[in-house]
Design a protein around this motif. Structure first.
Motif, PDB file in Angstrom:
ATOM      1  N   MET A 140      13.814   9.837  -3.371  1.00  0.00           N
ATOM      2  CA  MET A 140      13.339   8.029  -3.300  1.00  0.00           C
ATOM      3  C   MET A 140      14.473   7.496  -2.699  1.00  0.00           C
ATOM      4  N   ARG A 141      14.628   6.658  -1.944  1.00  0.00           N
ATOM      5  CA  ARG A 141      15.708   5.999  -1.310  1.00  0.00           C
ATOM      6  C   ARG A 141      15.649   4.767  -2.519  1.00  0.00           C
ATOM      7  N   SER A 142      16.560   4.214  -2.691  1.00  0.00           N
ATOM      8  CA  SER A 142      17.205   3.253  -3.709  1.00  0.00           C
ATOM      9  C   SER A 142      15.941   2.506  -3.669  1.00  0.00           C
ATOM     10  N   ILE A 143      16.032   1.381  -5.260  1.00  0.00           N
ATOM     11  CA  ILE A 143      15.060   0.692  -5.512  1.00  0.00           C
ATOM     12  C   ILE A 143      14.949  -0.670  -4.210  1.00  0.00           C
ATOM     13  N   GLU A 144      16.451  -1.239  -4.447  1.00  0.00           N
ATOM     14  CA  GLU A 144      16.574  -2.075  -3.561  1.00  0.00           C
ATOM     15  C   GLU A 144      17.108  -2.040  -2.230  1.00  0.00           C
ATOM     16  N   ALA A 145      16.905  -0.554  -2.111  1.00  0.00           N
ATOM     17  CA  ALA A 145      17.280  -0.605   0.103  1.00  0.00           C
ATOM     18  C   ALA A 145      15.538  -0.653   0.128  1.00  0.00           C
ATOM     19  N   ILE A 146      14.674   0.200  -0.451  1.00  0.00           N
ATOM     20  CA  ILE A 146      13.281  -0.599  -0.316  1.00  0.00           C
ATOM     21  C   ILE A 146      12.919  -1.940  -0.084  1.00  0.00           C
ATOM     22  N   VAL A 171       2.093  -3.899   3.684  1.00  0.00           N
ATOM     23  CA  VAL A 171       3.132  -2.888   4.140  1.00  0.00           C
ATOM     24  C   VAL A 171       2.748  -1.651   3.309  1.00  0.00           C
ATOM     25  N   TYR A 172       2.831  -1.128   4.231  1.00  0.00           N
ATOM     26  CA  TYR A 172       3.007   1.045   3.590  1.00  0.00           C
ATOM     27  C   TYR A 172       3.791   1.195   3.265  1.00  0.00           C
ATOM     28  N   LEU A 173       4.229   1.760   2.100  1.00  0.00           N
ATOM     29  CA  LEU A 173       5.257   2.064   1.116  1.00  0.00           C
ATOM     30  C   LEU A 173       4.784   3.609   1.946  1.00  0.00           C
ATOM     31  N   GLU A 174       5.677   4.749   2.740  1.00  0.00           N
ATOM     32  CA  GLU A 174       5.646   5.611   3.081  1.00  0.00           C
ATOM     33  C   GLU A 174       6.187   7.233   2.258  1.00  0.00           C
ATOM     34  N   VAL A 175       5.737   7.827   1.903  1.00  0.00           N
ATOM     35  CA  VAL A 175       6.659   8.952   0.638  1.00  0.00           C
ATOM     36  C   VAL A 175       6.375  10.170   1.099  1.00  0.00           C
ATOM     37  N   ASP A 176       6.510  11.139   1.489  1.00  0.00           N
ATOM     38  CA  ASP A 176       6.336  12.382   1.707  1.00  0.00           C
ATOM     39  C   ASP A 176       6.174  12.897   0.032  1.00  0.00           C
ATOM     40  N   PRO A 177       4.715  13.502  -0.588  1.00  0.00           N
ATOM     41  CA  PRO A 177       3.142  14.012  -0.604  1.00  0.00           C
ATOM     42  C   PRO A 177       4.263  15.168  -1.978  1.00  0.00           C
ATOM     43  N   VAL A 178       5.207  15.725  -1.057  1.00  0.00           N
ATOM     44  CA  VAL A 178       5.926  16.413  -2.160  1.00  0.00           C
ATOM     45  C   VAL A 178       6.648  15.724  -3.068  1.00  0.00           C
ATOM     46  N   VAL A 179       7.444  15.095  -2.611  1.00  0.00           N
ATOM     47  CA  VAL A 179       8.180  13.671  -3.749  1.00  0.00           C
ATOM     48  C   VAL A 179       7.667  13.609  -4.236  1.00  0.00           C
ATOM     49  N   SER A 180       5.906  12.380  -3.517  1.00  0.00           N
ATOM     50  CA  SER A 180       5.198  11.917  -4.612  1.00  0.00           C
ATOM     51  C   SER A 180       4.528  13.066  -5.437  1.00  0.00           C
ATOM     52  N   GLU A 229       1.072  -1.375   0.442  1.00  0.00           N
ATOM     53  CA  GLU A 229       0.170  -0.260  -0.093  1.00  0.00           C
ATOM     54  C   GLU A 229       0.773   1.266  -0.373  1.00  0.00           C
ATOM     55  N   GLY A 230       0.615   1.989  -0.768  1.00  0.00           N
ATOM     56  CA  GLY A 230       1.084   3.687  -0.532  1.00  0.00           C
ATOM     57  C   GLY A 230       0.187   4.379  -1.512  1.00  0.00           C
ATOM     58  N   LEU A 231       0.388   5.896  -0.793  1.00  0.00           N
ATOM     59  CA  LEU A 231       0.361   6.962  -2.604  1.00  0.00           C
ATOM     60  C   LEU A 231       0.473   6.706  -3.218  1.00  0.00           C
ATOM     61  N   ASP A 232      -0.342   7.463  -4.405  1.00  0.00           N
ATOM     62  CA  ASP A 232       0.545   7.141  -5.597  1.00  0.00           C
ATOM     63  C   ASP A 232       2.168   8.236  -5.631  1.00  0.00           C
ATOM     64  N   GLY A 233       2.734   7.584  -6.784  1.00  0.00           N
ATOM     65  CA  GLY A 233       4.612   7.639  -6.630  1.00  0.00           C
ATOM     66  C   GLY A 233       5.415   7.179  -5.594  1.00  0.00           C
ATOM     67  N   SER A 234       4.361   6.357  -4.939  1.00  0.00           N
ATOM     68  CA  SER A 234       5.085   5.611  -3.773  1.00  0.00           C
ATOM     69  C   SER A 234       6.493   4.436  -4.427  1.00  0.00           C
ATOM     70  N   GLY A 235       5.881   3.985  -5.570  1.00  0.00           N
ATOM     71  CA  GLY A 235       6.415   2.835  -6.071  1.00  0.00           C
ATOM     72  C   GLY A 235       5.807   1.281  -5.917  1.00  0.00           C
ATOM     73  N   LYS A 236       4.234   1.327  -5.198  1.00  0.00           N
ATOM     74  CA  LYS A 236       4.159   0.509  -5.174  1.00  0.00           C
ATOM     75  C   LYS A 236       4.411  -1.084  -6.345  1.00  0.00           C
ATOM     76  N   ALA A 237       4.115  -0.683  -7.790  1.00  0.00           N
ATOM     77  CA  ALA A 237       3.831  -1.797  -8.595  1.00  0.00           C
ATOM     78  C   ALA A 237       4.883  -1.710  -9.216  1.00  0.00           C
ATOM     79  N   THR A 238       6.060  -1.242  -8.052  1.00  0.00           N
ATOM     80  CA  THR A 238       7.689  -1.622  -8.729  1.00  0.00           C
ATOM     81  C   THR A 238       7.765  -3.098  -7.592  1.00  0.00           C
ATOM     82  N   GLN A 239       8.063  -2.562  -6.244  1.00  0.00           N
ATOM     83  CA  GLN A 239       7.923  -3.692  -5.540  1.00  0.00           C
ATOM     84  C   GLN A 239       7.160  -4.382  -5.243  1.00  0.00           C
ATOM     85  N   ALA A 240       5.989  -4.800  -5.476  1.00  0.00           N
ATOM     86  CA  ALA A 240       5.022  -5.667  -5.949  1.00  0.00           C
ATOM     87  C   ALA A 240       4.940  -6.641  -6.225  1.00  0.00           C
TER      88      ALA A 240
END
Length: 221
Positions: free
Chosen positions: A203-209, A142-151, A9-20
């Motif tokens: 954003m942190r790296s995809i691998e770190a997340i 799992v909630y992928l938390e991202v700053d709305p400004v970054v999103s 789960e996460g807001l738009d732009g949090s990388g949900k599709a990539t991480q899933a």
């Protein structure tokens, strides 16, 4: 014996599709039987009302459709997906990794309501989906938390600066800020695992997340 349902789960732009997708690949690599799903299911006719809603046919602002009405659009889409797509796999013991789920209604529709109404809405939502219509409750969120400004910056880049391509959720900055607040509330009160996706305004790296996500689901598996 039912399998496991893991929701990203996460807001738009949090990388949900990539991480899933990365999670599903990682679990498959471990020899597990895995299916990845995502919502809304835009390939299905069951998403018709969602498309109308997000396209602004019921009003140009998210608040033009109340939280309960909007939730039912998504609930029916999930029910159809479960009955026609992944229910049998899940019931036979498979692991389902979902990019969004009922949890997205919790986040995005709570934001339309006064805070004092959030507990009652969440009680209604989870009872409606997990009891009344009978789709399974997640074993882990799992909630992928991202700053709305970054999103917002990521979404603008996704559409190459063409703001007209954003749906009514993505265009409304105040709504996105309220959704971020609602997501934090849900994660805190519902026991969701939380993975921070931003650091120092980026954003942190995809691998770190991904590594943090794998650690978050260990107990479920």
């Amino acid at each position: 014996m039912n399998g496991r349902l893991i929701v990203i789960e996460g807001l738009d732009g949090s990388g949900k599709a990539t991480q899933a997708a990365r999670l599903a690949d990682a679990l498959t690599g471990q020899g597990r039987d895995v299916k990845k799903i995502s919502f809304p299911d835009y390939a299905s006719d069951s998403s018709a009302l969602i498309k109308m809603y997000l396209g602004g046919e019921f009003g140009s602002h998210p608040d033009d459709v109340n939280a309960y009405a909007a939730s039912t659009f998504y609930s029916v889409d999930r029910y159809a997906s479960y009955k026609t797509g992944w229910g049998g796999f899940y019931k036979s013991g498979g692991i389902v990794v979902s990019d969004r789920y009922t949890t997205s209604n919790a986040v995005h529709q709570c934001s339309k309501l006064p805070k004092e109404q959030w507990p009652a809405f969440l009680d209604w939502l989870f009872d409606f989906e997990y009891n009344k219509i009978g789709i399974p409750a997640p074993d882990c969120v799992v909630y992928l938390e991202v700053d709305p400004v970054v999103s917002q910056g990521l979404m603008t880049a996704r559409y190459k600066g063409d703001e007209s391509k954003k749906d009514i959720h993505e265009k409304d900055l105040a709504y996105l800020a309220r959704s971020h607040e609602a997501a934090d509330y849900c994660a805190r009160t519902l026991g969701w695992a939380k993975v921070s996706c931003t650091e120092r305004g980026a954003m942190r790296s995809i691998e770190a997340i991904h590594t943090d996500l794998l650690n978050a689901i260990k107990e479920v598996l």
